[in-house]
Design an enzyme around this catalytic site. Structure first.
Site, short mmCIF file in Angstrom:
data_model
loop_
_atom_site.label_atom_id
_atom_site.label_comp_id
_atom_site.label_asym_id
_atom_site.label_seq_id
_atom_site.Cartn_x
_atom_site.Cartn_y
_atom_site.Cartn_z
N ASP A 12 62.79 134.15 -0.48
CA ASP A 12 63.73 134.15 0.39
C ASP A 12 64.06 135.69 1.36
O ASP A 12 63.60 136.72 -0.25
CB ASP A 12 64.51 133.67 0.85
CG ASP A 12 65.26 133.91 2.40
OD1 ASP A 12 64.24 134.03 3.66
OD2 ASP A 12 66.48 133.51 3.00
N GLY A 15 61.75 139.64 4.95
CA GLY A 15 62.90 141.13 5.97
C GLY A 15 63.55 142.66 4.88
O GLY A 15 62.91 143.09 5.60
N HIS A 29 56.60 140.97 4.13
CA HIS A 29 55.49 139.67 3.49
C HIS A 29 54.68 139.80 2.66
O HIS A 29 53.59 138.88 1.92
CB HIS A 29 55.39 139.12 5.31
CG HIS A 29 56.47 138.93 5.73
ND1 HIS A 29 57.57 138.15 4.98
CD2 HIS A 29 56.63 138.40 7.14
CE1 HIS A 29 58.90 137.79 6.33
NE2 HIS A 29 57.95 138.39 7.49
N TRP A 61 58.68 128.98 13.04
CA TRP A 61 57.52 129.52 14.52
C TRP A 61 58.28 129.84 15.65
O TRP A 61 57.98 130.70 16.14
CB TRP A 61 56.85 127.10 15.50
CG TRP A 61 55.99 126.93 14.30
CD1 TRP A 61 56.55 126.36 13.80
CD2 TRP A 61 54.63 127.52 13.73
NE1 TRP A 61 54.96 125.28 12.83
CE2 TRP A 61 54.12 126.35 13.30
CE3 TRP A 61 54.07 128.69 14.06
CZ2 TRP A 61 52.49 126.35 12.76
CZ3 TRP A 61 52.91 128.74 13.82
CH2 TRP A 61 51.83 127.56 13.32
N LEU A 123 48.45 124.81 -14.15
CA LEU A 123 49.76 124.84 -13.58
C LEU A 123 49.44 123.76 -11.79
O LEU A 123 48.66 123.96 -11.82
CB LEU A 123 50.66 125.77 -13.50
CG LEU A 123 51.17 126.11 -12.19
CD1 LEU A 123 52.86 125.99 -12.89
CD2 LEU A 123 50.93 127.58 -11.28
N ARG A 186 71.96 127.92 0.82
CA ARG A 186 71.53 127.10 1.72
C ARG A 186 69.92 126.12 1.36
O ARG A 186 69.37 127.27 0.69
CB ARG A 186 72.22 127.66 3.21
CG ARG A 186 70.94 127.84 3.83
CD ARG A 186 71.22 128.84 5.13
NE ARG A 186 70.46 129.45 5.54
CZ ARG A 186 70.83 131.01 6.00
NH1 ARG A 186 72.18 130.67 5.53
NH2 ARG A 186 70.31 131.58 6.19
N SER A 188 67.98 124.81 4.01
CA SER A 188 66.74 125.81 5.21
C SER A 188 65.54 124.30 5.36
O SER A 188 64.58 124.72 5.51
CB SER A 188 66.44 127.25 4.77
OG SER A 188 67.24 127.98 4.69
N GLU A 199 69.52 120.91 -10.24
CA GLU A 199 70.66 122.10 -10.34
C GLU A 199 69.90 122.86 -8.98
O GLU A 199 69.12 123.44 -9.58
CB GLU A 199 69.77 122.60 -11.33
CG GLU A 199 70.20 121.19 -12.84
CD GLU A 199 71.87 121.11 -12.50
OE1 GLU A 199 72.87 121.64 -12.30
OE2 GLU A 199 71.77 119.62 -13.43
C1 IPE Z 1 63.45 129.17 4.45
O1 IPE Z 1 64.41 130.77 4.54
C2 IPE Z 1 61.72 128.86 4.58
C3 IPE Z 1 61.14 129.95 3.30
C4 IPE Z 1 61.56 130.33 2.87
C5 IPE Z 1 59.88 129.29 4.49
P1 IPE Z 1 64.34 131.39 5.95
O2 IPE Z 1 64.43 132.97 6.35
O3 IPE Z 1 63.40 131.46 7.21
O4 IPE Z 1 65.45 129.94 6.07
P2 IPE Z 1 67.17 130.39 7.74
O5 IPE Z 1 66.51 130.83 8.72
O6 IPE Z 1 67.59 132.01 7.00
O7 IPE Z 1 68.19 129.11 6.87
C1 IPE Z 2 61.61 134.97 3.33
O1 IPE Z 2 61.70 135.71 3.78
C2 IPE Z 2 59.44 134.48 4.36
C3 IPE Z 2 59.74 133.33 4.90
C4 IPE Z 2 60.75 132.50 5.71
C5 IPE Z 2 58.12 133.75 5.89
P1 IPE Z 2 62.29 136.42 5.78
O2 IPE Z 2 61.58 136.63 6.11
O3 IPE Z 2 62.86 135.31 5.41
O4 IPE Z 2 63.07 137.18 5.03
P2 IPE Z 2 64.57 137.83 5.56
O5 IPE Z 2 65.24 136.39 4.99
O6 IPE Z 2 64.83 137.81 6.73
O7 IPE Z 2 64.98 139.19 4.82
MG MG Z 3 64.87 134.60 5.47
#
Ligand code: IPE
Ligand code: IPE
Ligand code: MG
Length: 235
Positions: A12, A15, A29, A61, A123, A186, A188, A199
């Protein structure tokens, strides 16, 4: 040092990482996708046998079309590259999630990669694409119900083990350690069944900056945990 057999990662923060640099989210990304290979190699070098990466959720999506398109393109190109490197790195690649919603071309590519890498025993990399744990369990329940209705299985035969075998993670041991990067604490909709006794490790480091050293730190923290599985002694 105890090395977890299976590490699951919620990658995560791509962005936010990009935004902080004054760059568009999709740049995050691109760099995040590059980092998957770095962490795979580090995990393999440390002796981790299974790595499961959350790449695209059933809820993702809902993001703007340009971001969804960019993510799909990156995943396709990542898997194309995997097809070339899987043998070199002795890596078995599997995709979990509802792949039937992906483009025909992408589905074919996934099937070929899974088939091509199935005898590699270094792996085990699982990539979660269009994955949601609730969706996975509903698909499993549908398949199981069908088997009961058709007489292939009796209702009383349903057990935790049988149910596990209907999930996308069939044949893959439950994760010992879950890592989520970038500060959120969380799940998600990730591996809700499989993480029952794992863990959890949360770090503020965003995914594109999570490298070998950060993985080692997570394993070190894991080593300080006292796993009990409901009993009093560690299994
Ligand atoms: C969880 O991250 C999904 C992936 C890492 C692919 P999100 O960024 O989509 O989750 P939320 O919306 O913060 O819970
Ligand atoms: C994780 O990064 C990649 C995916 C969920 C696909 P994010 O795109 O969720 O980045 P943030 O959480 O918005 O910074
Ligand atoms: Mg995210």
């Amino acid at each position: 040092m105890k090395i977890p057999q299976h590490v699951a990662i919620i990658l995560d923060g791509n962005g936010r990482w990009a935004k902080k640099k004054g760059m568009p989210r999709n740049y995050g990304h691109t760099m995040g996708a590059k980092n998957v290979e770095v962490v795979c190699k580090a995990a393999h070098d440390m002796g981790i046998k299974y790595l499961t990466m959350y790449a695209f959720s059933t809820e993702n999506w809902n993001r703007p079309k340009n971001e969804v398109d960019a993510l799909m393109k990156l995943l396709e190109s990542y898997l194309k590259n995997c097809d070339r490197t899987a043998d070199k790195n002795n890596m078995r690649v599997r995709v979990i999630g509802d792949t039937s919603k992906l483009s025909e071309k992408f589905q074919k590519q996934i099937a070929e990669l899974e088939e091509h890498s199935k005898h590699n025993d270094g792996l085990n990399l699982q990539i979660a694409i269009n994955y949601g744990s609730r969706d996975e369990m509903i698909r499993a329940m549908r398949a199981m119900t069908k088997d009961v209705v058709n007489g292939n299985m009796k209702e009383e035969d349903i057990s935790e083990e049988v149910f596990s075998n209907y999930l996308d993670t069939k044949d893959i041991p439950d994760p010992d350690l879950l890592i989520r990067t970038s500060g959120e604490q969380r799940l998600s909709n990730y591996l809700l069944w499989q993480l029952a006794y794992s863990e959890f490790y949360f770090t503020d480091v965003p995914w594109p900056d999570f490298h070998k050293e950060e993985l080692e730190e997570a394993i070190l923290a894991y080593n300080k945990r006292d796993r009990r599985f409901g009993g009093l002694t560690e299994k």
